[in-house]
Scaffold this motif. Structure first.
Motif, PDB file in Angstrom:
ATOM      1  N   PRO A 165       0.837  -1.216   0.000  1.00 16.77           N
ATOM      2  CA  PRO A 165       0.000   0.000   0.000  1.00 16.77           C
ATOM      3  C   PRO A 165       0.871   1.264   0.000  1.00 16.77           C
ATOM      4  CG  PRO A 165       0.011  -1.003   2.182  1.00 16.77           C
ATOM      5  CD  PRO A 165       0.819  -1.924   1.290  1.00 16.77           C
ATOM      6  N   THR A 209      -3.477   5.663   1.744  1.00 15.73           N
ATOM      7  CA  THR A 209      -4.881   5.427   2.098  1.00 15.73           C
ATOM      8  C   THR A 209      -5.543   6.782   2.271  1.00 15.73           C
ATOM      9  OG1 THR A 209      -4.350   3.353   3.194  1.00 15.73           O
ATOM     10  CG2 THR A 209      -6.432   4.395   3.811  1.00 15.73           C
ATOM     11  N   ASP A 234     -12.648   9.128   3.912  1.00 14.83           N
ATOM     12  CA  ASP A 234     -13.825   9.913   3.522  1.00 14.83           C
ATOM     13  C   ASP A 234     -14.112  10.945   4.629  1.00 14.83           C
ATOM     14  OD1 ASP A 234     -14.962   8.672   5.641  1.00 14.83           O
ATOM     15  OD2 ASP A 234     -16.330   7.396   4.487  1.00 14.83           O
ATOM     16  N   PRO A 279     -11.596   4.797   6.017  1.00 17.14           N
ATOM     17  CA  PRO A 279     -10.800   4.662   4.786  1.00 17.14           C
ATOM     18  C   PRO A 279     -11.708   4.590   3.557  1.00 17.14           C
ATOM     19  CG  PRO A 279     -10.026   3.144   6.459  1.00 17.14           C
ATOM     20  CD  PRO A 279     -11.291   3.745   6.985  1.00 17.14           C
ATOM     21  N   LEU A 280     -11.339   5.331   2.523  1.00 16.88           N
ATOM     22  CA  LEU A 280     -12.157   5.418   1.315  1.00 16.88           C
ATOM     23  C   LEU A 280     -11.558   4.509   0.244  1.00 16.88           C
ATOM     24  CD1 LEU A 280     -14.491   7.001   0.011  1.00 16.88           C
ATOM     25  CD2 LEU A 280     -12.848   8.747  -0.680  1.00 16.88           C
ATOM     26  N   TYR A 281     -10.261   4.623   0.017  1.00 17.70           N
ATOM     27  CA  TYR A 281      -9.594   3.729  -0.930  1.00 17.70           C
ATOM     28  C   TYR A 281      -8.136   3.658  -0.552  1.00 17.70           C
ATOM     29  CZ  TYR A 281      -8.108   8.123  -3.159  1.00 17.70           C
ATOM     30  OH  TYR A 281      -7.568   9.367  -3.400  1.00 17.70           O
ATOM     31  N   THR A 282      -7.462   2.592  -1.006  1.00 14.05           N
ATOM     32  CA  THR A 282      -6.022   2.496  -0.810  1.00 14.05           C
ATOM     33  C   THR A 282      -5.373   2.332  -2.173  1.00 14.05           C
ATOM     34  OG1 THR A 282      -6.207   1.547   1.383  1.00 14.05           O
ATOM     35  CG2 THR A 282      -4.159   1.165   0.248  1.00 14.05           C
ATOM     36  N   LEU A 283      -4.345   3.140  -2.405  1.00 16.10           N
ATOM     37  CA  LEU A 283      -3.635   3.097  -3.681  1.00 16.10           C
ATOM     38  C   LEU A 283      -2.372   2.279  -3.427  1.00 16.10           C
ATOM     39  CD1 LEU A 283      -4.049   4.565  -6.418  1.00 16.10           C
ATOM     40  CD2 LEU A 283      -2.557   6.361  -5.582  1.00 16.10           C
ATOM     41  N   THR A 284      -2.177   1.199  -4.224  1.00 17.91           N
ATOM     42  CA  THR A 284      -0.940   0.428  -4.020  1.00 17.91           C
ATOM     43  C   THR A 284       0.174   1.041  -4.866  1.00 17.91           C
ATOM     44  OG1 THR A 284      -1.488  -1.013  -5.844  1.00 17.91           O
ATOM     45  CG2 THR A 284      -2.236  -1.705  -3.651  1.00 17.91           C
ATOM     46  N   LYS A 324      -0.515   0.324  -8.537  1.00 19.86           N
ATOM     47  CA  LYS A 324      -1.518   1.225  -9.141  1.00 19.86           C
ATOM     48  C   LYS A 324      -0.925   2.616  -9.361  1.00 19.86           C
ATOM     49  CE  LYS A 324      -5.716  -0.684  -9.560  1.00 19.86           C
ATOM     50  NZ  LYS A 324      -6.050  -1.573  -8.473  1.00 19.86           N
ATOM     51  N   ASP A 380      -8.809  14.751  -2.005  1.00 24.47           N
ATOM     52  CA  ASP A 380      -8.569  13.722  -3.020  1.00 24.47           C
ATOM     53  C   ASP A 380      -7.068  13.550  -3.241  1.00 24.47           C
ATOM     54  OD1 ASP A 380      -8.874  11.887  -4.958  1.00 24.47           O
ATOM     55  OD2 ASP A 380      -9.979  13.165  -6.360  1.00 24.47           O
ATOM     56  N   GLY A 396      -5.227  10.903  -3.716  1.00 24.61           N
ATOM     57  CA  GLY A 396      -4.823   9.913  -4.723  1.00 24.61           C
ATOM     58  C   GLY A 396      -4.633  10.546  -6.083  1.00 24.61           C
TER      59      GLY A 396
END
Length: 1577
Positions: free
Chosen positions: A355, A358, A361, A366-371, A374, A412, A414
């Motif tokens: 990861p 993270t 929201d 946690p809303l999303y995790t960017l690896t 990705k 945002d 990410g």
């Protein structure tokens, strides 16, 4: 006093001299009463000790009225006891307030202690007066009396206060009472306390028992003999006896100084509300200013400002010169990537599932995790799209090295990470900026400047963000203010193209090319881009990794903005370098759930957290809901704003709360950063159990002089600072002087930190000039030699190096306020202001502190947002306490403290206050405060000492030689000769006007003398010579029958402007009585206008009133009875329907010296004076005007003037009968209903000469200035006008006459036509621009010299220059000379003095009842003290000068021009200098677009400015600082009171002159209904 019982003559001479000097200082107002008594007591102390019964109590023993005169202060009132202090802080914490950067318990205690010290002598500051509609809060009934208790008030005094307020509530039921009473029971002002403590008998009227307590409280509003102390430097002369006029119109002898009249408060009861406040203001101003004025003032010096003498006690740095400090070497790691993108490529390939980021929201989940996989693939896609898919193959839109704006919201991260790394991979330069929310965002123009200087034309954003941007109606994104044209590109994954198989990003080894640009705002508000090169970026990550000991795979919680600063360096760059998992907590989440970051640390067992003090505080506020959080996993809690001196208390408090949750004390790591040098220093985590680093407790006074002194003397003014650890690995640091050449500081000196490091910014992008001064600094040693060739970068941080090479930061350059050579820090001032219990009044996080330059020094301004529920008293109380706290802790005076309504200050995107915009709004008058307190008297200490008037003697330097005074020709000027009249017939005609009319009626009966026009321009009445004669005869017959008059009786003529008035005048002359023309009362405003009529009737002892029927009804009406006694009018005769009778004979005066008429007029200073005009004077005056204007029977002139006094009356009633020309009469009142009437008459009758007043000219300029095209279309043509003369008794209004000429030039008006006349009471017509003679000339004089009574001619456009226009050509038969009003000796050419006039048409004296012969002789028959002793002169009372010009007059000689500067009576004597009100008013009217008109006057030596507000009422308070600034800058005067009123409040007389004394009396009697009254401290 202390000198009772001391024989002063027995004292040594030295002491007597010192006492005399003290008395002088007191009379000059340079020392306060209190200071005077202290010093005096000190001087006399050694001589009184052995005398019994001498009371030596000093005036600062404060007694609260209402308890026994026990001089010892109450024992229960020490500084705040610990229990009450801690109670305070608990209350403080639960305030739920937001921004807590500045909370410091230690400081709060210090401030409360300082205030408690002040509380003993709390100032009775006058509260500003506000009109109800200007309030911003709840209705007045809910206001509570102001609470004066501070932490240390004992209960006894509170009980006393309650009892007292109960009594007061009974005796004063009005709600205004609390607003206006600012005397608290716990204090009396300094003057009252001195009265009480000396036990002098108090003079008080007998009062009702209930009110007597009130009298005690208000004791300080009683002034001895109810006359405010005269603190002017002049000595008033005795006032002669005089008629008792009503207070509005008081006469006074001219020799006497203006100030003494003002000081009597002139018939206004001194206990009126305003006077009480002004008295309070005077009492507060009597306290001495901080810096002593050094004793010098050179009259002739060009220097305006007092140069502060260096204080010998200022602390000086004593250490040795500092040696540059080296950071630890930057370690070499074998597997270090060659570039940051290479690290991302490596993790993306080898650790794709790991990861990276993270995002949360809004609820903190946690809303999303960017690896890392990705992140790598998306960044690649974006890089490919940017390079290949925008534009065409041959013409790509982007090329390597282009700058691209990144516009992403914090919520945002990410999208932002992908965009940032995508740009790096595409080798374009990202410029992260804030999301613009509206077209007018605070600072959006500056962001536009940044984008322009970086050459950005493309912006990357997300789809959601793009949808939220403001759009035009057709859906395009609006053009933001100041921005270049932008193309917007959306970077959501669905819009990106997968790279083709053969495409690979180019990842070169890190070099010196720019990698990214970070924005920073300078102190002035400009936003610049700091360029960071690829190698700097990489080295910085390496240095941070080494300093923070980051390991692969750690977890980091980041609460900071990831677009810039620490949030970017740690949370986006260094984290990717080390494959760290970053959890980002955006600002919006923190607002909703302040504990979210602590929970994330707990859940993810994070090793590192990146926060600001604000986040520490918010977590503490919310922590009681969370029992089970555990922070033991943290090895480093990095405090990003740890360099702010006020961070130390947040760190301590946080540790206090969370130590029980596993937080270790040694993990708190404050650091110091700067946009230019990136990370400067960071504290490394300590070993378990090692002692915590030491704190420095510094003296604020030392800091203000730039030196480090451990604070010993006064714990209230100490600053506790924590270190920010050691300097970064691989860097070199020095401390240099912040201003001037970068000289190395000494070890105990505060300076700017400069850094040499590979890991810093390289330049301000696109701004090479500014770059050099910041990024290429080479420090020099004391000798001025450079210490090496390495360039250093300025960090903008002020600090010093402590023991063990620890770095301490005490403030930022951008928060530095340099006041009178001392440095103060904006953050420190904010902290002090917030420590003054602001919970009820202002919002904690919304305070702006900045400085503005006014009168050659920086002045401190504090602006805060006021809570909507704060009462007027709370706010005022808070403001006055902030003043005191800052004064005692920082020893600096505030210039202005403003409170604005909630949410009106411009904000930065992250919710802070935008200081530069706020300052801009303040200076432009767009701040719209709801409360304001200006303190120019306290903080403007560089005004020069008041001028001492030198005694003037006629000395050898002024010896008269021929026509020269002191080597210059005498300033005198003469009109043409009057000539001798030969013809016998004409002699008869010329001797008496009554005979002239009879002669005209016989020789030319049908010649029309007068035509009267109405508003439509129709001639409603005409009079031929015969008609006028016959009407006059009818009136004479009636007077003889009904009036029962004797020859020489006075008869008042009360008529509207017209021909009736003229007929009545000649009727009186035929009857042998003396006419007195009086303006009729205004039927809609009898209360104001009738008393003046009554007064003239009484003063002139009129035997009879001639008037019209409607006016007669008004005089006897019930409305009239309300303002005057209507039963005692003299005989009233109406002349409307007279029987056709002829008088038995027409009176002929035995000599021409007999009186013809009386001319009454109220001067602008409110003096009513009547002058006597003899028959000889009348005919000479008419002859003089005839010659000057070439008037004869075939001529027509148009008159638009009031016909009641002065030259207006002469032109309206007398001139035509004498010269035979036709006069077209236009009553000025008709213009109000038909503006173009006067101008269309000139055009229609092709008039060559016209006479008007300034008010008529102003009406035309304001009302018709925009309609010239329309008037032209109607055929209006003014090319016929040869002379348009403004009839006035004042300095020519150049701006008005010029704008009139310019506006109507299009209608054919010749620019040479407009000119002015000048007359005065003693001589109604001195100058009049006639047909012959050169055009009036204009000169520019220096205003500074004018204040010293000197004329210095300067070039046009010179600073401080004042244009003056000549007042017209001197009339035939008139001689004018300029005289020194004190010595009465003639003055030289171009010297300022009083204008004296000698002429056969001067008035023959004042008309008074008791015959003040001395006054009369003084004004009418005066001789020069030397020179020409035989001529008799009349004194005009006006200051002016004569200048010989290069122009030639009719006889071919050089023309002498007379320049009128202003009336002596009107001048204000302030600080020993002479000011003309009109000059100050001109400046005031320029200060803000909403000031329609202004007027100034003085009261008890305070300058009062009244400004009419033409805008909305919310702008009212904007005017206060602007008016104060402009008067200080341009006139070097401090305004005492600023009064904002509605348009039309300033009274103006018929000549268009401001009636400043009427205004003053109305103000003091509380009759103005002002919108706002500000009392400047």
């Amino acid at each position: 006093m202390a000198d009772r019982g001391v024989d002063l003559s027995a004292l040594p001479k030295q002491v007597r001299d010192q006492l005399a000097e003290l008395d002088l200082e007191l009379s000059e107002g340079d020392i306060t009463q209190k200071g005077y008594e202290k010093k005096k007591a000190k001087l006399l102390a050694s001589y009184i000790q052995h005398l019994p019964n001498v009371d030596l109590s000093l005036p600062d023993v404060q007694l609260s009225p209402g308890h026994s005169a026990d001089p010892s202060p109450s024992p229960e009132a020490p500084g705040p006891s610990t229990s009450s202090a801690s109670k305070h802080h608990r209350a403080h914490r639960s305030g739920g307030a937001r921004d807590e950067r500045y909370r410091s318990d230690i400081h709060t205690e210090a401030v409360q202690a300082a205030l408690a010290k002040h509380k003993e002598e709390k100032m009775a500051l006058p509260m500003p007066t506000k009109r109800r509609s200007a309030f911003v809060q709840s209705p007045i009934d809910t206001c509570t009396p102001p609470d004066t208790s501070s932490a240390s008030e004992d209960e006894g005094s509170l009980r006393r206060k309650a009892a007292l307020s109960a009594v007061l509530a009974q005796s004063l039921q009005s709600p205004d009472y609390w607003i206006n009473r600012s005397v608290q029971s716990s204090s009396t002002s300094s003057s009252a306390s001195s009265t009480l403590s000396h036990g002098e008998p108090k003079t008080q009227p007998q009062l009702q028992p209930a009110a007597s307590l009130l009298a005690d409280v208000l004791a300080h509003t009683r002034i001895e003999n109810s006359v405010p102390p005269d603190v002017t430097s002049s000595t008033p002369q005795e006032r002669g006896s005089r008629v008792d006029l009503p207070p509005a119109v008081r006469g006074m002898s001219r020799g006497q100084s203006r100030s003494s009249m003002l000081d009597t408060a002139d018939g206004v009861p001194v206990n009126s509300r305003v006077s009480t406040k002004i008295q309070q203001l005077l009492n507060t101003l009597k306290r001495p200013k901080r810096p002593p004025l050094s004793e010098f003032f050179v009259d002739d010096s060009e220097e305006i400002v007092e140069v502060p003498q260096p204080d010998p006690n200022t602390p000086k740095p004593e250490g040795r010169q500092i040696i540059p400090v080296k950071g630890e070497p930057l370690g070499v790691v074998s597997n270090w990537p060659p570039a940051l993108q290479a690290a991302l490529a490596r993790w993306g390939a080898t650790q794709a599932k790991s990861p990276a980021l993270t995002a949360l929201d809004i609820t903190g989940k946690p809303l999303y995790t960017l690896t890392y996989g990705k992140l790598w693939s998306r960044s690649l896609k974006l890089a490919y799209t940017l390079l290949n898919k925008l534009g065409t193959k041959t013409e790509p839109v982007l090329q390597a090295g282009d700058r691209v704006a990144l516009v992403y919201p914090n919520s945002d991260p990410g999208m932002f990470w992908v965009a940032f790394y995508g740009c790096l991979l595409a080798e374009v330069i990202p410029v992260p900026i804030e999301v613009p929310l509206s077209r007018q965002d605070a600072g959006s123009q500056q962001i536009g400047f940044l984008l322009g200087s970086c050459g950005v034309s493309l912006a990357l954003t997300s789809e959601v963000c793009l949808k939220g941007l403001p759009k035009t109606p057709n859906g395009e994104i609006i053009q933001f203010k100041g921005w270049p044209r932008m193309k917007w590109v959306v970077t959501d994954t669905k819009y990106l193209t997968k790279p083709s198989k053969d495409w690979q990003p180019h990842i070169p080894t890190a070099n010196t090319d720019t990698a990214y640009i970070e924005y920073k705002a300078s102190k002035e508000g400009t936003v610049m881009g700091v360029a960071v090169s690829k190698i700097s970026m990489l080295t910085h990550c390496q240095a941070l990794t080494q300093a923070c000991n980051y390991c692969e795979g750690e977890t980091l919680v980041n609460v900071l903005d990831c677009k810039k600063d620490m949030g970017l360096w740690h949370g986006v760059l260094t984290s990717v370098m080390n494959r760290i998992h970053t959890i980002t907590v955006p600002y919006a989440v923190m607002k909703a759930c302040p504990m979210s970051w602590v929970q994330r640390v707990h859940i993810h067992k994070a090793r590192v957290a990146l926060v600001k003090c604000r986040d520490l505080h918010w977590a503490m506020m919310a922590h009681k809901d969370q029992r089970d959080t555990n922070l033991s996993s943290i090895r480093m809690l990095i405090v990003a704003d740890g360099a702010n001196p006020w961070s130390v208390s947040s760190c301590d408090a946080f540790l206090n709360v969370f130590q029980s949750h596993g937080l270790k004390p040694e993990v708190i790591c404050p650091c110091a950063t700067s946009p230019e040098a990136l990370t400067v220093a960071i504290r490394r985590p300590g070993a378990r159990g090692a002692p915590l680093p030491a704190r420095a407790i510094l003296s604020m006074a030392g800091l203000s002089h730039g030196v480090i002194r451990v604070n010993t003397e006064d714990k209230n003014s100490a600053l506790t600072v924590q270190d920010v650890g050691h300097i970064m690995p691989g860097a070199l640091m020095c401390i240099v002087k912040p201003d001037g050449p970068p000289q190395l500081c000494k070890t105990d000196e505060i300076g700017e930190i400069v850094i040499n490091s590979r890991a810093g910014g390289t330049m301000y992008y696109g701004l090479p000039g500014v770059t050099k001064n910041t990024f290429e600094v080479i420090p020099v040693n004391q000798a001025g030699a450079p210490i090496g060739e390495f360039p250093f970068s300025r960090t903008g941080l002020l600090g010093f190096v402590g023991p063990g090479s620890l770095v301490f930061v005490v403030g930022k350059i951008e928060g530095l306020l340099m006041v009178s050579g001392r440095r103060h820090n904006a953050d420190d001032l904010v902290a002090t202001a917030l420590a003054v219990e602001p919970v009820k009044t202002v919002y904690r996080g919304r305070i702006a502190v900045f400085s503005v330059t006014v009168f050659y020094d920086e002045r401190i301004v504090i602006v805060a947002e006021q809570r909507p529920d704060a009462s007027e008293e709370d706010s005022f109380q808070w403001m006055s306490r902030v003043l005191q706290a800052i004064d005692s802790i920082h020893q600096v005076g505030l210039y202005c403290l403003a409170l604005v309504p909630a949410n009106t200050l411009p904000k930065t995107p992250l919710g802070g206050i935008h200081i530069c915009e706020t300052k801009q709004n303040f200076l432009e008058g767009n701040l719209h405060p709801c409360n304001i307190l200006m303190c120019p008297h306290t903080c403007v200490t560089n005004l020069p000492k008041p001028r001492q008037k030198q005694p003037v003697d006629v000395g050898p330097a002024s010896m008269l030689v021929g026509n020269l005074v002191a080597g210059k020709r005498i300033a005198q000027a003469t009109g043409r000769e009057l000539g001798v009249v030969e013809d016998q017939d004409l002699i008869r005609k010329h001797q008496f006007l009554s005979e002239a009319l009879q002669w005209r009626a016989q020789t030319d009966p049908d010649h029309v003398l007068y035509v009267l026009l109405n508003a439509k321009g129709v001639a409603v009445c005409t009079a031929t010579c015969a008609q006028l004669h016959k009407r006059a005869e009818k009136i004479t017959a009636t007077l003889m029958e009904r009036g029962g008059l004797n020859t020489g009786d006075n008869v008042v003529l009360l008529y509207p402007p017209g021909i009736d008035l003229i007929a009545a005048f000649y009727g009186c002359l035929y009857a042998g009585v003396i006419p007195v023309t009086v303006r009729p009362p205004h039927p809609q405003n009898l209360a104001a206008t009738l008393p003046t009529v009554r007064m003239i009737i009484d003063v002139s002892k009129a035997a009879c009133i001639l008037t019209t029927q409607p006016l007669m009804r008004i005089l006897r009406s019930r409305e009239a009875a309300a303002s005057v006694n209507v039963k005692t009018w003299p005989t009233i005769i109406d002349t409307d329907d007279l029987p056709r009778k002829r008088p038995p004979h027409i009176y002929k005066p035995p000599t021409a010296e007999m009186l013809a008429y009386l001319d009454f007029s109220v001067s602008t200073t409110g003096m009513l004076t009547g002058v006597k005009m003899s028959h000889a004077a009348v005919s000479t005056l008419c002859r003089s005007i005839k010659l000057q204007c070439e008037l004869y029977s075939s001529r027509q002139i148009a008159i638009c003037l009031d016909p009641y006094c002065g030259l207006g009356f002469v032109l309206w009633c007398l001139s035509s009968v004498y010269s035979g020309h036709q006069s077209i009469l236009i009553p000025p009142l008709e213009l109000e209903s038909s503006l173009p009437l006067w101008l269309s008459t000139l055009s229609q009758y092709k008039i060559r000469d016209t006479f008007c007043s300034y008010s008529v000219m102003e009406l035309c300029t304001k009302g018709l200035g925009t309609q010239t095209e329309m008037l032209k279309a109607r055929g209006l043509n003014l090319s016929c006008v040869r002379s348009c003369v403004v009839i006035a008794e004042e300095r020519p209004r150049l701006a008005l006459t010029q704008s009139f000429s310019k506006l109507f030039k299009d209608l054919g008006l010749s620019p040479r036509a407009v000119s002015t006349a000048f007359g005065s009471r003693v001589n109604l017509a001195i100058c009049l621009q006639g047909t012959a003679g050169p055009d009036p000339s204009t000169v520019y004089v220096d205003m500074k010299s004018l204040r010293h009574d000197r004329v210095r001619l300067v070039e046009r456009g010179a600073p401080q220059s004042l244009p003056l226009m000549e007042s017209g050509t001197i009339l035939p038969g008139v001689r004018v000379i300029i005289v020194n009003p004190e010595t009465r000796g003639p003055l030289g050419d171009s010297h300022l003095g009083e204008i004296w006039v000698s002429s056969p048409h001067s008035a023959s004296g004042y008309y008074t009842i008791y015959g003040e012969e001395s006054l009369q002789a003084d004004h009418f028959n005066t001789r020069l003290s030397f020179g020409e002793p035989h001529t008799l002169w009349a004194r005009t009372g006006y200051l002016g000068f004569i200048k010989r010009t290069e122009l030639l007059d009719a006889s071919g000689d050089r023309h002498d021009a007379l320049f009128v500067v202003g009336s002596l009576d009107e001048t204000l004597e302030l600080r020993g200098l002479r000011y003309h009100p009109i000059d100050i008013e001109t400046s005031v009217s320029r200060a803000h677009r909403s000031i329609a008109e202004s007027a100034v006057f003085t009261w008890t030596n305070l300058l009062v400015v009244v400004a009419e507000l033409s805008g909305s009422e919310q702008e009212a308070l904007d005017l206060v600082p602007l008016v104060t600034n402009v008067v200080l800058e341009e006139h070097h005067l401090i305004v005492g009171v600023v009064v904002i009123v509605d348009p039309g409040v300033i009274p103006i007389n018929s000549r268009g002159e401001k009636q400043r004394m009427h205004l003053r009396d109305s103000f003091l009697a509380d009759q103005l209904d002002p919108i706002y009254v500000a009392y400047n401290m």
